[in-house]
Design a protein around this motif. Structure first.
Motif, PDB file in Angstrom:
ATOM      1  N   UNK A 653      32.881  71.662  67.887  1.00 34.87           N
ATOM      2  CA  UNK A 653      33.472  70.562  68.656  1.00 34.87           C
ATOM      3  C   UNK A 653      33.573  70.959  70.126  1.00 34.87           C
ATOM      4  N   UNK A 654      33.110  70.074  70.990  1.00 32.43           N
ATOM      5  CA  UNK A 654      33.333  70.232  72.424  1.00 32.43           C
ATOM      6  C   UNK A 654      34.591  69.445  72.785  1.00 32.43           C
ATOM      7  N   UNK A 655      35.602  70.162  73.254  1.00 33.75           N
ATOM      8  CA  UNK A 655      36.836  69.501  73.682  1.00 33.75           C
ATOM      9  C   UNK A 655      36.671  69.034  75.123  1.00 33.75           C
ATOM     10  N   UNK A 656      37.155  67.838  75.383  1.00 33.46           N
ATOM     11  CA  UNK A 656      36.992  67.191  76.677  1.00 33.46           C
ATOM     12  C   UNK A 656      38.365  66.787  77.198  1.00 33.46           C
ATOM     13  N   UNK A 657      38.706  67.265  78.381  1.00 30.28           N
ATOM     14  CA  UNK A 657      39.954  66.853  79.024  1.00 30.28           C
ATOM     15  C   UNK A 657      39.624  65.908  80.166  1.00 30.28           C
ATOM     16  N   UNK A 658      40.226  64.729  80.138  1.00 28.09           N
ATOM     17  CA  UNK A 658      40.054  63.748  81.199  1.00 28.09           C
ATOM     18  C   UNK A 658      41.414  63.411  81.796  1.00 28.09           C
ATOM     19  N   UNK A 659      41.397  62.537  82.794  1.00 30.06           N
ATOM     20  CA  UNK A 659      42.656  62.050  83.364  1.00 30.06           C
ATOM     21  C   UNK A 659      43.518  61.346  82.328  1.00 30.06           C
ATOM     22  N   UNK A 660      42.897  60.870  81.255  1.00 29.12           N
ATOM     23  CA  UNK A 660      43.604  60.059  80.267  1.00 29.12           C
ATOM     24  C   UNK A 660      43.882  60.798  78.960  1.00 29.12           C
ATOM     25  N   UNK A 661      43.623  62.107  78.893  1.00 29.55           N
ATOM     26  CA  UNK A 661      43.945  62.839  77.689  1.00 29.55           C
ATOM     27  C   UNK A 661      42.774  63.634  77.138  1.00 29.55           C
ATOM     28  N   UNK A 662      42.964  64.164  75.925  1.00 31.77           N
ATOM     29  CA  UNK A 662      42.024  65.083  75.293  1.00 31.77           C
ATOM     30  C   UNK A 662      41.228  64.361  74.216  1.00 31.77           C
ATOM     31  N   UNK A 663      39.925  64.668  74.166  1.00 28.75           N
ATOM     32  CA  UNK A 663      39.047  64.167  73.123  1.00 28.75           C
ATOM     33  C   UNK A 663      38.223  65.311  72.565  1.00 28.75           C
ATOM     34  N   UNK A 664      37.594  65.060  71.413  1.00 25.19           N
ATOM     35  CA  UNK A 664      36.660  66.019  70.850  1.00 25.19           C
ATOM     36  C   UNK A 664      35.368  65.319  70.472  1.00 25.19           C
ATOM     37  N   UNK A 665      34.252  65.998  70.688  1.00 23.82           N
ATOM     38  CA  UNK A 665      32.934  65.475  70.312  1.00 23.82           C
ATOM     39  C   UNK A 665      32.254  66.528  69.457  1.00 23.82           C
ATOM     40  N   UNK A 666      31.800  66.118  68.253  1.00 22.54           N
ATOM     41  CA  UNK A 666      31.153  67.062  67.345  1.00 22.54           C
ATOM     42  C   UNK A 666      29.688  67.229  67.740  1.00 22.54           C
ATOM     43  N   UNK A 667      29.373  68.409  68.284  1.00 21.08           N
ATOM     44  CA  UNK A 667      27.999  68.704  68.666  1.00 21.08           C
ATOM     45  C   UNK A 667      27.202  69.115  67.428  1.00 21.08           C
ATOM     46  N   UNK A 668      25.911  69.249  67.590  1.00 21.32           N
ATOM     47  CA  UNK A 668      25.069  69.741  66.495  1.00 21.32           C
ATOM     48  C   UNK A 668      24.818  71.233  66.633  1.00 21.32           C
ATOM     49  N   UNK A 669      25.754  71.936  67.283  1.00 17.01           N
ATOM     50  CA  UNK A 669      25.621  73.373  67.483  1.00 17.01           C
ATOM     51  C   UNK A 669      26.876  74.089  67.015  1.00 17.01           C
ATOM     52  N   UNK A 670      26.726  75.362  66.668  1.00 16.67           N
ATOM     53  CA  UNK A 670      27.842  76.286  66.467  1.00 16.67           C
ATOM     54  C   UNK A 670      27.447  77.616  67.089  1.00 16.67           C
ATOM     55  N   UNK A 671      28.351  78.558  67.060  1.00 18.86           N
ATOM     56  CA  UNK A 671      28.061  79.873  67.608  1.00 18.86           C
ATOM     57  C   UNK A 671      27.052  80.605  66.727  1.00 18.86           C
ATOM     58  N   UNK A 672      26.102  81.251  67.353  1.00 23.82           N
ATOM     59  CA  UNK A 672      25.140  82.062  66.616  1.00 23.82           C
ATOM     60  C   UNK A 672      25.122  83.482  67.140  1.00 23.82           C
ATOM     61  N   UNK A 673      25.199  84.442  66.218  1.00 25.63           N
ATOM     62  CA  UNK A 673      25.153  85.840  66.623  1.00 25.63           C
ATOM     63  C   UNK A 673      23.747  86.394  66.526  1.00 25.63           C
TER      64      UNK A 673
END
Length: 767
Positions: A653-673
């Motif tokens: 999830x990419x968390x997004x902070x705007x002037x109007x609050x916090x949102x989350x968007x589920x990307x098609x990526x995760x951490x890879x080692x």
């Protein structure tokens, strides 16, 4: 209309984290109580008190639901629809079939001046009357078409109808009446009659609210309640000093008269029954009341500007509160994620780095629940006046977190143990400036690889401070302005520091691993005179997954992928940055050169998320190709001014902070080692016939190559992971859905410098 929860988000879906803390408007259906909050709508089930949240993410057109001065909501019992009106004059009608958006008032260029909707009144004939800043507008609740519009050139605060089919408008110049039995143009203001001293009202007066109850009109005017069984007379005068009448409400069996005691921070409701008997409700359950309703169980629900949702059991019963799970406020200045936990600082600093007075603290999102730490909880925030929490840093080795206040220094906290320690001018080099010696303004925090915490002390004489892993402080002078802010540490352990103001740029500081010995330290100040920076206004600095430093400026981004202290054989600097070039309509252009880059996020696939004043631009890992574009017009994004972006490598999830609050968007990526995780798996698995989304393969090395074959070994599809996750549509190279069966997924790491690493998993598809 439930919003998606964080746990079951699908790729490309959004989740909102809005501050459902204050009920500023209230209405009811037969089964639910609806509250308009600062930014959205919350409902409470009357039977079991379950909560539901409705926002732009779940289908509403915008945000900005509030009290009657700027927006609100009202339930229509005839059509059984909920009408929501916003601060921007848009209307959403929530029906059983979805949301109907009406933006005619907002978009009407012929309306000059105040377009706000102040109130809504429903009659029993499917008609809504909108009280606006320019007059009265009628709206059919069956076909959602407008009827007449009367442009009065006056603010209309409230409307009502009586049993004789008269329409009344309470305005800033008094009450106007329209006889709707007559066959004339209702939109002609000349056909409205002003009611004045001939019916017992003052010659000059302002009417704030009007309602019809017990066969007579009731009016709030001049801090009195007027009524008219024949002619108007004063029914109520404030019985107590300081009481201010605010509203009338007939959403219940009796007329409710709401009033405030502003100096006491208390409010109350008085009740008038059909026999005109008066009962006085509880004083103080609500603090700053805007409206109230009474439900079928006799509970009074209050729309209150203070936090939490309140109701009393009966007229004089106990005061109760309903709390819900959300951030305390929409204000955000910094987002940080560690081990799946999101920490958000509430801010309190202007773009010009002036201190405000924000006491909202921090919000922590863990295991799907929000916890708010603000003034009074913990108590040290109150006793030490620890406000304007601007930055957060998380200790990589333990559970300690560090909070930077742009007012009162640095707080070291362990939230699990409820322990807190303050560092300020009394016990550390975190001191104020010459002009403001009592304000210890922490503006940047970051840990280096040796677990030393680096601190920006804004405008201090020695503004760069290190708090070592051993627990000692060190302060350093800088060769840039002392107005330094955010800090990012690169793979060389160099500190990249935002220098603000007119003489801004980037300060790179290298302590050479000897934090106790400043004599060998190196500094380099980068600006437009010695680099390819197009602007000295630097807003953010972010390290990507390859160790490159991406800098956001007021004229787009620039990337540094080399050692800035290194020179060529002749001693010339060569690490001056790279400006990325993209093709726009087949014409080469600088990447986002006209955009003010406010923040940069890096997802699990090393894609670049640029937060601007015009929404979000998502670019490929090298920045040259467009991947996604989000604005308020084409997505559920609350606001186009992006404050911060923070990626959760575990959830994707990419968390997004705007002037109007916090949102989350589920990307098609995760951490890879570098290597496959012990558990490589497909999700969903099995893939059932009714599923039409993508299939994800998780636990992969970064950018791994995957090959999908059927059980006989025939290749069906080949792709690459984004970070530690790859996706498949369930179709072959020709775009055809594959048949039912078991499919093998072979994954190979792509790093040629490591030992070969492979993994195999299976996915069952059922058609």
């Amino acid at each position: 209309m439930n919003i998606q929860s964080q746990q079951n988000l699908g790729f490309g879906e959004w989740v909102s984290h809005l501050p459902y803390q204050r009920g500023l408007a209230v209405t009811q259906s037969p089964t639910k109580v609806y509250f308009g909050t600062d930014w959205s709508v919350m409902s409470i089930d009357k039977a079991d008190f379950t909560l539901d949240f409705i926002s732009k993410v779940s289908g509403l057109s915008t945000i900005g639901v509030s009290d009657a001065s700027s927006g609100g909501l009202k339930y229509d019992p005839t059509s059984e629809n909920l009408l929501i009106y916003y601060t921007n004059s848009e209307i959403d009608i929530l029906t059983e079939d979805g949301v109907v958006n009406i933006a005619d008032i907002k978009n009407n260029l012929g309306i000059i001046g105040d377009k706000r909707i102040y109130d809504v009144h429903f009659d029993e004939q499917d008609m809504a009357y909108l009280s606006t800043g320019f007059g009265v507008v009628s709206l059919n609740m069956e076909n959602f078409e407008f009827g007449f519009t009367t442009q009065m050139g006056l603010k209309v605060f409230s409307t009502t109808t009586d049993d004789n089919n008269n329409l009344y408008a309470a305005t800033e110049d008094g009450i106007y009446r329209l006889d709707m039995n007559q066959n004339f143009n209702f939109g002609d203001f000349a056909n409205w009659e002003l009611l004045g001293d001939e019916v017992g009202l003052p010659l000059i007066y302002e009417a704030l609210d009007i309602d019809f109850y017990a066969n007579q009109l009731w009016v709030v005017s001049e801090n009195k309640i007027w009524t008219n069984p024949n002619n108007f007379f004063v029914e109520f005068i404030s019985p107590e000093s300081g009481e201010e009448f605010k509203f009338l409400s007939t959403e219940g069996p009796e007329l409710m008269i709401g009033s405030r005691f502003p100096n006491q921070f208390k409010s109350r409701v008085q009740y008038v029954n059909q026999n005109l008997d008066i009962s006085i409700g509880v004083l103080g359950c609500a603090n700053f009341i805007n409206n109230a309703i009474v439900d079928e169980s006799g509970r009074t629900w209050y729309a209150d500007e203070w936090d939490s949702f309140r109701y009393t059991d009966g007229i004089d019963g106990n005061c109760n509160r309903v709390y819900n799970d959300s951030p305390f406020s929409q204000t955000v200045s910094d987002l940080v994620v560690k081990d799946g936990v999101l920490y958000a600082a509430s801010g309190g600093v202007t773009e010009g780095f002036n201190a405000q007075s924000n006491r909202n603290g921090i919000y922590v999102y863990k295991d799907g629940k929000w916890t708010n730490y603000k003034e009074g909880n913990p108590e040290i925030f109150r006793t030490e006046d620890f406000i304007n929490i601007f930055k957060i840093a998380l200790n990589p080795l333990n559970n300690n977190i560090y909070l930077g206040s742009f007012w009162a220094g640095l707080m070291e906290a362990n939230l699990e143990e409820n322990s807190f320690k303050l560092y300020n001018k009394d016990n550390s080099p975190i001191i104020g400036s010459t002009g403001a010696p009592d304000l210890e303004k922490v503006s940047g925090l970051a840990f280096d690889s040796q677990n030393n915490l680096w601190i920006s002390s804004y405008e201090a004489e020695k503004p760069l401070i290190a708090y070592s892993a051993e627990g000692t402080f060190h302060s350093f002078a800088v060769n840039s302005s002392n107005r330094i802010a955010s800090i990012t540490v690169d793979d060389f352990d160099y500190k990249w520091i935002q220098a603000t103001g007119a003489s801004g740029g980037i300060l790179v500081y290298d302590d050479q691993g000897t934090i106790n010995n400043p004599s060998d330290d190196r500094q380099k100040f980068i600006n437009s005179s010695n680099s390819l920076l197009l602007s000295n206004t630097v807003n953010c600095i972010t390290k990507d997954l390859d160790g490159e430093m991406w800098v956001g400026t007021s004229n787009g981004p620039i990337v540094f992928g080399c050692d800035v202290f290194q020179t060529d054989s002749e001693g010339n600097e060569f690490c001056t940055g790279t400006l990325k070039t993209v093709l726009e309509d087949e014409i080469a252009a600088r990447l986002l050169e006209t955009e003010d880059i406010r923040c940069i996020g890096i997802d699990g696939g090393n894609q670049k998320w640029f937060g601007t004043r015009n929404g979000i631009f998502v670019q490929s890992p090298d920045g040259t190709e467009k991947v996604l574009r989000f604005t308020t017009e084409n997505s559920p994004l609350f606001n186009d001014n992006i404050i911060d972006l923070e990626f959760d490598p575990e959830s994707g999830v990419m968390y997004i902070a705007t002037d109007r609050g916090i949102q989350g968007y589920k990307t098609n990526t995760t951490e890879g080692g570098k290597y496959h995780k012990p558990n490589v798996y497909a999700y969903p698995n099995p893939v059932r016939p009714d599923y039409d989304g993508v299939i994800a393969f998780k636990g992969l090395p970064r950018d791994a190559t995957i090959k999908i074959t059927d059980i006989k070994g025939q290749l069906v599809y080949e792709s690459s992971a984004l970070g530690g996750q790859a996706t498949w549509s369930g179709r072959d190279y020709n775009g055809r859905k594959v048949a039912s069966g078991v499919y093998l997924v072979f994954s190979n790491s792509t790093d040629i410098n490591q030992d070969p690493d492979t993994a195999v998993t299976k996915v069952l598809i059922v058609r």
